[in-house]
Design a protein around this motif. Structure first.
Motif, short mmCIF file in Angstrom:
data_model
loop_
_atom_site.label_atom_id
_atom_site.label_comp_id
_atom_site.label_asym_id
_atom_site.label_seq_id
_atom_site.Cartn_x
_atom_site.Cartn_y
_atom_site.Cartn_z
N GLN A 43 0.82 -1.22 0.00
CA GLN A 43 0.00 0.00 0.00
C GLN A 43 0.86 1.27 0.00
N GLU A 44 1.95 1.24 0.76
CA GLU A 44 2.76 2.46 0.87
C GLU A 44 3.41 2.87 -0.45
N TYR A 45 3.47 1.93 -1.42
CA TYR A 45 4.04 2.27 -2.73
C TYR A 45 2.97 2.36 -3.82
N ALA A 46 1.72 2.53 -3.39
CA ALA A 46 0.60 2.52 -4.34
C ALA A 46 0.74 3.61 -5.40
N GLN A 47 1.49 4.70 -5.08
CA GLN A 47 1.66 5.81 -6.04
C GLN A 47 2.70 5.48 -7.11
N ALA A 48 3.50 4.46 -6.87
CA ALA A 48 4.60 4.15 -7.79
C ALA A 48 4.05 3.71 -9.16
N GLU A 49 4.70 4.18 -10.22
CA GLU A 49 4.29 3.75 -11.57
C GLU A 49 4.63 2.26 -11.74
N ILE A 50 3.70 1.51 -12.28
CA ILE A 50 3.98 0.08 -12.51
C ILE A 50 4.41 -0.11 -13.97
N ILE A 51 5.59 -0.67 -14.15
CA ILE A 51 6.08 -0.97 -15.51
C ILE A 51 5.93 -2.47 -15.70
N ASP A 52 4.97 -2.83 -16.54
CA ASP A 52 4.66 -4.25 -16.73
C ASP A 52 5.65 -4.87 -17.71
N CYS A 53 6.50 -5.76 -17.19
CA CYS A 53 7.51 -6.41 -18.05
C CYS A 53 6.98 -7.74 -18.58
N GLY A 54 5.71 -8.02 -18.35
CA GLY A 54 5.07 -9.22 -18.91
C GLY A 54 5.76 -10.48 -18.44
N ASP A 55 6.08 -11.33 -19.41
CA ASP A 55 6.67 -12.64 -19.11
C ASP A 55 8.21 -12.59 -19.09
N ARG A 56 8.76 -11.42 -18.88
CA ARG A 56 10.22 -11.28 -18.99
C ARG A 56 10.92 -11.45 -17.65
N LEU A 57 12.25 -11.61 -17.74
CA LEU A 57 13.09 -11.80 -16.55
C LEU A 57 13.68 -10.45 -16.11
N ILE A 58 13.65 -10.20 -14.81
CA ILE A 58 14.19 -8.95 -14.25
C ILE A 58 15.35 -9.32 -13.33
N LEU A 59 16.54 -8.84 -13.64
CA LEU A 59 17.70 -9.16 -12.79
C LEU A 59 18.49 -7.90 -12.46
N PRO A 60 19.31 -7.98 -11.40
CA PRO A 60 20.21 -6.86 -11.16
C PRO A 60 21.14 -6.71 -12.36
N GLY A 61 21.59 -5.50 -12.65
CA GLY A 61 22.55 -5.32 -13.74
C GLY A 61 23.81 -6.11 -13.45
N LEU A 62 24.49 -6.52 -14.50
CA LEU A 62 25.71 -7.31 -14.32
C LEU A 62 26.91 -6.37 -14.17
N ILE A 63 27.93 -6.87 -13.46
CA ILE A 63 29.10 -6.05 -13.13
C ILE A 63 30.33 -6.63 -13.82
N ASP A 64 31.03 -5.78 -14.55
CA ASP A 64 32.29 -6.20 -15.17
C ASP A 64 33.44 -5.53 -14.39
N LEU A 65 34.16 -6.34 -13.62
CA LEU A 65 35.21 -5.77 -12.77
C LEU A 65 36.54 -5.56 -13.49
N HIS A 66 36.59 -5.93 -14.79
CA HIS A 66 37.88 -5.76 -15.48
C HIS A 66 37.71 -5.82 -17.00
N ILE A 67 37.86 -4.67 -17.63
CA ILE A 67 37.75 -4.63 -19.10
C ILE A 67 38.67 -3.52 -19.63
N HIS A 68 39.28 -3.78 -20.80
CA HIS A 68 40.16 -2.79 -21.44
C HIS A 68 39.42 -2.17 -22.63
N ALA A 69 39.01 -0.92 -22.49
CA ALA A 69 38.26 -0.26 -23.57
C ALA A 69 39.05 -0.18 -24.88
N PRO A 70 40.36 0.15 -24.86
CA PRO A 70 41.06 0.30 -26.14
C PRO A 70 41.26 -1.03 -26.85
N GLN A 71 41.09 -2.13 -26.14
CA GLN A 71 41.29 -3.44 -26.77
C GLN A 71 40.00 -3.97 -27.41
N TYR A 72 38.90 -3.27 -27.18
CA TYR A 72 37.61 -3.74 -27.72
C TYR A 72 37.67 -3.85 -29.25
#
Ligand code: GUN
Ligand code: FE
Length: 430
Positions: A43-72
């Motif tokens: 109830q306390e979040y009743a004002q929040a906009e609901i974004i319906d993602c349907g049948d999709r998966l929702i996960l925390p963003g992934l973290i890349d702890l080591h990447i070399h941009a100039p080598q891409y």
């Protein structure tokens, strides 16, 4: 109250051994933070906009702890070499090109665009020694909406003249200018001190970086115990040290400041061949390990005993290490981590069990996320970084559980087919 709720199938880690999956739940974001995952919207979040993602998966963003941009730009090329030859023949010649700012703008734009589209929400990025090009990269990363640490690389020996900085003093001076500029200019893109690795940094440079670390309080990233040839060279260069990590530690660049004894946020890539003493010091100083299994395979470096690091209570996340690793996909890094751990178990040490899917997901999210603070989970108080994935493009003749769908999405690198929506710190990236 400023908030929204993503409605769909929610997955996140509580710990390495506890992967939670909830069908048809709400992941609620208030003022940029997660307030939890609920079966019905409280109830306390009743004002929040609901974004319906349907049948999709929702996960925390992934973290890349080591990447070399100039080598891409050259990922997937020249993969038949070991580390030191690969650096000389592939990495260094490519990195020299970043003195040309036109080239840097063109190549870094491609990198930033791919990072934006990927499943990664936060990353620790190496640039090159070039300050101006590094500032271009930081501007482009800032515009993506992702949060990243970017490092102007320090190197004053062990590379072609065109890639070595003139002197330790010149390297330090450029680093100070760069840090001051970056702190003033960017909100989401932070400077991180980046001595390339011991073979490329004189003692004088390390000493100067130590002072810069204390003055500006910046975190540290580097490479550690990746390859036998590299480790032998470090022993030759620093015979007074018992192990590789001790060199960084002597200069206050290994999790703890030498001057103040305060902790220094530090991430070391690889740690394939870390000795017991090195592992103990990493644990004591809270040094993060960036496990980069694809790179370790491509450069024939070996297999890092990650399961035993997890058991030891080390802080471990995953890194793509592009272009040692050929792909920026952290889903790919997860499955590579599992697969190499199975070979380690079967071929090297039958006392160390393989990495589980739950552990791999943890490393890709909450494990690496800890480097950025309370990041990588939907538990209350965590920064709201989320990706929404649509796996309808991988049909299946039966109904799968959310957990099965998540595992399949990782193994089939669904992130490469496209992320449907992405949020960082509660802000929508697309
Ligand atoms: N050690 C020093 N530089 C590098 C690099 O660019 N890639 C990898 N994998 N290891 C390194
Ligand atoms: Fe690397």
């Amino acid at each position: 109250m400023n908030g929204f709720a993503l409605k769909g199938h929610v997955c996140y880690s509580k710990s390495a051994g506890e992967l939670c999956t909830y069908a048809d739940h709400y992941a609620v974001c208030i003022d940029g933070k997660s307030v939890g995952v609920f079966a019905a919207l409280p109830q306390e979040y009743a004002q929040a906009e609901i974004i319906d993602c349907g049948d999709r998966l929702i996960l925390p963003g992934l973290i890349d702890l080591h990447i070399h941009a100039p080598q891409y730009a050259y990922r997937g090329l020249g993969m038949d070499l070991e580390l030191m030859d690969w650096l000389e023949q592939q990495a260094f010649p490519e990195e020299i090109k970043y003195q040309d700012l036109g080239y840097a703008e063109c190549a870094y734009s491609m990198f930033a665009e791919q990072m934006k589209r990927s499943a990664t929400t936060r990353a620790c990025i190496f640039a090159t020694k070039h300050r101006a090009a590094t500032e271009i990269l930081m501007q482009l990363m800032e515009e993506t909406g992702l949060i990243s640490y970017v490092g102007k690389v320090n190197m004053d020996r062990g590379a072609p003249g065109a890639l070595c900085e003139e002197s330790a003093g010149a390297s330090a001076a450029e680093t100070i200018t760069w840090i001051k500029n970056a702190v003033e200019k960017f909100q989401r893109t932070k400077p991180i001190l980046t001595p390339r690795f011991v073979p490329c940094c004189t003692d004088e440079l390390m000493e100067r970086l130590q002072k810069i670390q204390v003055t500006y309080g910046v975190p540290v990233q580097s490479h550690l115990s990746e390859n036998h040839g590299e480790i032998s060279l470090v022993h030759e260069l620093r015979p007074q040290n018992g192990f590789y990590g001790e060199v960084y530690n002597d200069f206050g660049l290994f999790g703890k400041s030498r001057a103040t004894e305060e902790s220094v946020k530090t991430v070391m890539a690889h740690c394939v061949w870390s000795s017991e003493k090195e592992v103990e010091l990493m644990k004591k100083n809270g040094v993060f390990v960036a496990h980069c299994p694809a790179s370790n395979m491509n450069l024939s470096s070996g297999i890092a005993p990650i399961k035993s690091y997890l058991k030891h209570g080390l802080r471990v996340g995953l890194g793509s290490d592009v272009a040692g690793g050929q792909s920026e996909s952290i889903f790919r890094a997860m499955t590579d981590a599992i697969q190499v751990s199975k070979l380690y178990w079967r071929l090297v040490d039958q006392g160390i069990q393989p990495v589980t899917f739950s552990e791999a997901f943890y490393m890709a999210t909450k494990g690496g996320g800890e480097f950025f603070g309370k990041v990588g989970s939907f538990e209350e108080g965590y920064a709201f970084d989320a990706i929404v994935l649509d796996d309808a493009c991988i049909p299946h003749p039966q109904k799968l559980t959310v957990r099965q769908r998540l595992e399949r999405a990782a193994y089939l690198a669904l992130d490469q087919k496209g992320v449907w929506k992405k949020y960082v710190d509660g802000m929508q990236v697309f």
